[in-house]
Design a protein around this motif. Structure first.
Motif, PDB file in Angstrom:
ATOM      1  N   GLU A   1       0.825  -1.202   0.000  1.00  0.00           N
ATOM      2  CA  GLU A   1       0.000   0.000   0.000  1.00  0.00           C
ATOM      3  C   GLU A   1       0.864   1.259   0.000  1.00  0.00           C
ATOM      4  O   GLU A   1       1.996   1.242   0.473  1.00  0.00           O
ATOM      5  N   GLU A   2       0.299   2.320  -0.555  1.00  0.00           N
ATOM      6  CA  GLU A   2       0.980   3.615  -0.555  1.00  0.00           C
ATOM      7  C   GLU A   2       0.066   4.635   0.114  1.00  0.00           C
ATOM      8  O   GLU A   2      -1.160   4.549   0.008  1.00  0.00           O
ATOM      9  N   MET A   3       0.666   5.602   0.794  1.00  0.00           N
ATOM     10  CA  MET A   3      -0.091   6.673   1.436  1.00  0.00           C
ATOM     11  C   MET A   3       0.175   7.985   0.720  1.00  0.00           C
ATOM     12  O   MET A   3       1.258   8.206   0.200  1.00  0.00           O
ATOM     13  N   SER A   4      -0.839   8.841   0.741  1.00  0.00           N
ATOM     14  CA  SER A   4      -0.676  10.179   0.182  1.00  0.00           C
ATOM     15  C   SER A   4      -1.635  11.124   0.892  1.00  0.00           C
ATOM     16  O   SER A   4      -2.747  10.732   1.252  1.00  0.00           O
ATOM     17  N   LEU A   5      -1.187  12.356   1.079  1.00  0.00           N
ATOM     18  CA  LEU A   5      -2.079  13.380   1.611  1.00  0.00           C
ATOM     19  C   LEU A   5      -2.984  13.854   0.486  1.00  0.00           C
ATOM     20  O   LEU A   5      -2.530  14.098  -0.632  1.00  0.00           O
ATOM     21  N   ILE A   6      -4.263  13.984   0.787  1.00  0.00           N
ATOM     22  CA  ILE A   6      -5.244  14.430  -0.192  1.00  0.00           C
ATOM     23  C   ILE A   6      -5.957  15.656   0.375  1.00  0.00           C
ATOM     24  O   ILE A   6      -6.390  15.651   1.522  1.00  0.00           O
ATOM     25  N   ASN A   7      -6.064  16.691  -0.445  1.00  0.00           N
ATOM     26  CA  ASN A   7      -6.764  17.911  -0.048  1.00  0.00           C
ATOM     27  C   ASN A   7      -8.168  17.909  -0.627  1.00  0.00           C
ATOM     28  O   ASN A   7      -8.363  17.519  -1.781  1.00  0.00           O
ATOM     29  N   ALA A   8      -9.118  18.364   0.173  1.00  0.00           N
ATOM     30  CA  ALA A   8     -10.491  18.525  -0.298  1.00  0.00           C
ATOM     31  C   ALA A   8     -10.986  19.900   0.136  1.00  0.00           C
ATOM     32  O   ALA A   8     -10.774  20.306   1.272  1.00  0.00           O
ATOM     33  N   ASP A   9     -11.629  20.595  -0.778  1.00  0.00           N
ATOM     34  CA  ASP A   9     -12.171  21.917  -0.516  1.00  0.00           C
ATOM     35  C   ASP A   9     -13.677  21.838  -0.737  1.00  0.00           C
ATOM     36  O   ASP A   9     -14.145  21.755  -1.877  1.00  0.00           O
ATOM     37  N   THR A  10     -14.445  21.853   0.356  1.00  0.00           N
ATOM     38  CA  THR A  10     -15.888  21.671   0.225  1.00  0.00           C
ATOM     39  C   THR A  10     -16.565  22.870  -0.435  1.00  0.00           C
ATOM     40  O   THR A  10     -17.571  22.695  -1.123  1.00  0.00           O
ATOM     41  N   LEU A  11     -16.033  24.066  -0.261  1.00  0.00           N
ATOM     42  CA  LEU A  11     -16.627  25.224  -0.948  1.00  0.00           C
ATOM     43  C   LEU A  11     -16.445  25.104  -2.456  1.00  0.00           C
ATOM     44  O   LEU A  11     -17.373  25.350  -3.233  1.00  0.00           O
ATOM     45  N   LYS A  12     -15.253  24.708  -2.875  1.00  0.00           N
ATOM     46  CA  LYS A  12     -14.978  24.533  -4.307  1.00  0.00           C
ATOM     47  C   LYS A  12     -15.847  23.399  -4.872  1.00  0.00           C
ATOM     48  O   LYS A  12     -16.395  23.510  -5.969  1.00  0.00           O
ATOM     49  N   TYR A  13     -15.991  22.316  -4.100  1.00  0.00           N
ATOM     50  CA  TYR A  13     -16.809  21.189  -4.536  1.00  0.00           C
ATOM     51  C   TYR A  13     -18.268  21.609  -4.698  1.00  0.00           C
ATOM     52  O   TYR A  13     -18.913  21.285  -5.683  1.00  0.00           O
ATOM     53  N   ARG A  14     -18.777  22.356  -3.716  1.00  0.00           N
ATOM     54  CA  ARG A  14     -20.170  22.814  -3.792  1.00  0.00           C
ATOM     55  C   ARG A  14     -20.380  23.734  -5.001  1.00  0.00           C
ATOM     56  O   ARG A  14     -21.398  23.643  -5.688  1.00  0.00           O
ATOM     57  N   ALA A  15     -19.416  24.608  -5.251  1.00  0.00           N
ATOM     58  CA  ALA A  15     -19.528  25.531  -6.383  1.00  0.00           C
ATOM     59  C   ALA A  15     -19.578  24.771  -7.706  1.00  0.00           C
ATOM     60  O   ALA A  15     -20.246  25.194  -8.649  1.00  0.00           O
ATOM     61  N   ALA A  16     -18.878  23.649  -7.770  1.00  0.00           N
ATOM     62  CA  ALA A  16     -18.833  22.875  -9.016  1.00  0.00           C
ATOM     63  C   ALA A  16     -20.024  21.936  -9.176  1.00  0.00           C
ATOM     64  O   ALA A  16     -20.427  21.638 -10.301  1.00  0.00           O
TER      65      ALA A  16
END
Length: 127
Positions: A73-88
Motif C-alpha cells: 500500500e501507498e499513502m498520500s495526503l489528499i486535499n479537499a475543498d468543500t466550498l470549491k466542490y459545492r460551487a462545481a
C-alpha cells in the motif's frame, strides 16, 4: 472549508483502490494511481459536504506516522475543498429577495450592473 487527510492506495487486478481511514466509508477506485487520487479528492469532498450538511462530527486527521500501511500500500495526503466542490456540483440557483435603497437601485440599473452577480461575488469574498 479545506481539509487534508491521508489516503491509502492499493493496486489490485489492474485497478487502484483508495480509502481514507479517518472518514468511515470514504472509498473509491481508479484506473491508475493518478486517477485514484483524483477520484479520492472528489469522494472526500462529497463525504465532507454530507457531514457538514448533516451536522455530523468531522474527525481530525490522524498523523501519517500513526496510520498502519501494509507493504503493498501507498499513502498520500489528499486535499479537499468543500466550498470549491459545492460551487462545481451544487449549481442550482435560488431566488432571493433583497432590499436596496431606491437611489442605489437606480444607479445600478443605469450602469447596467448585474446585482445578482455582485451579490454572489460579495458573498464568496466573505466566505
Amino acid at each position: 472549508m479545506k481539509y487534508t487527510y491521508t489516503a491509502i492506495f492499493t493496486e489490485k487486478g489492474g485497478k487502484v483502490y483508495a480509502r481514507v481511514p479517518d472518514l468511515n466509508g470514504c472509498i473509491t477506485t481508479g484506473k491508475n494511481l493518478s486517477d485514484a487520487i483524483e477520484q479520492m479528492t472528489d469522494a472526500m469532498a462529497a463525504w465532507l459536504c454530507a457531514a457538514e450538511d448533516e451536522g455530523l462530527p468531522i474527525p481530525k486527521p490522524t498523523q501519517q506516522s500513526k496510520i498502519f500501511c501494509k507493504n503493498n500500500e501507498e499513502m498520500s495526503l489528499i486535499n479537499a475543498d468543500t466550498l470549491k466542490y459545492r460551487a462545481a456540483t451544487d449549481t442550482k440557483s435560488v431566488r432571493k429577495n433583497v432590499s436596496l435603497p431606491l437611489w442605489l437601485s437606480n444607479i445600478a440599473e443605469k450602469r447596467h450592473f448585474n446585482c445578482s452577480q455582485i451579490l454572489q461575488d460579495a458573498l464568496m469574498a466573505r466566505i
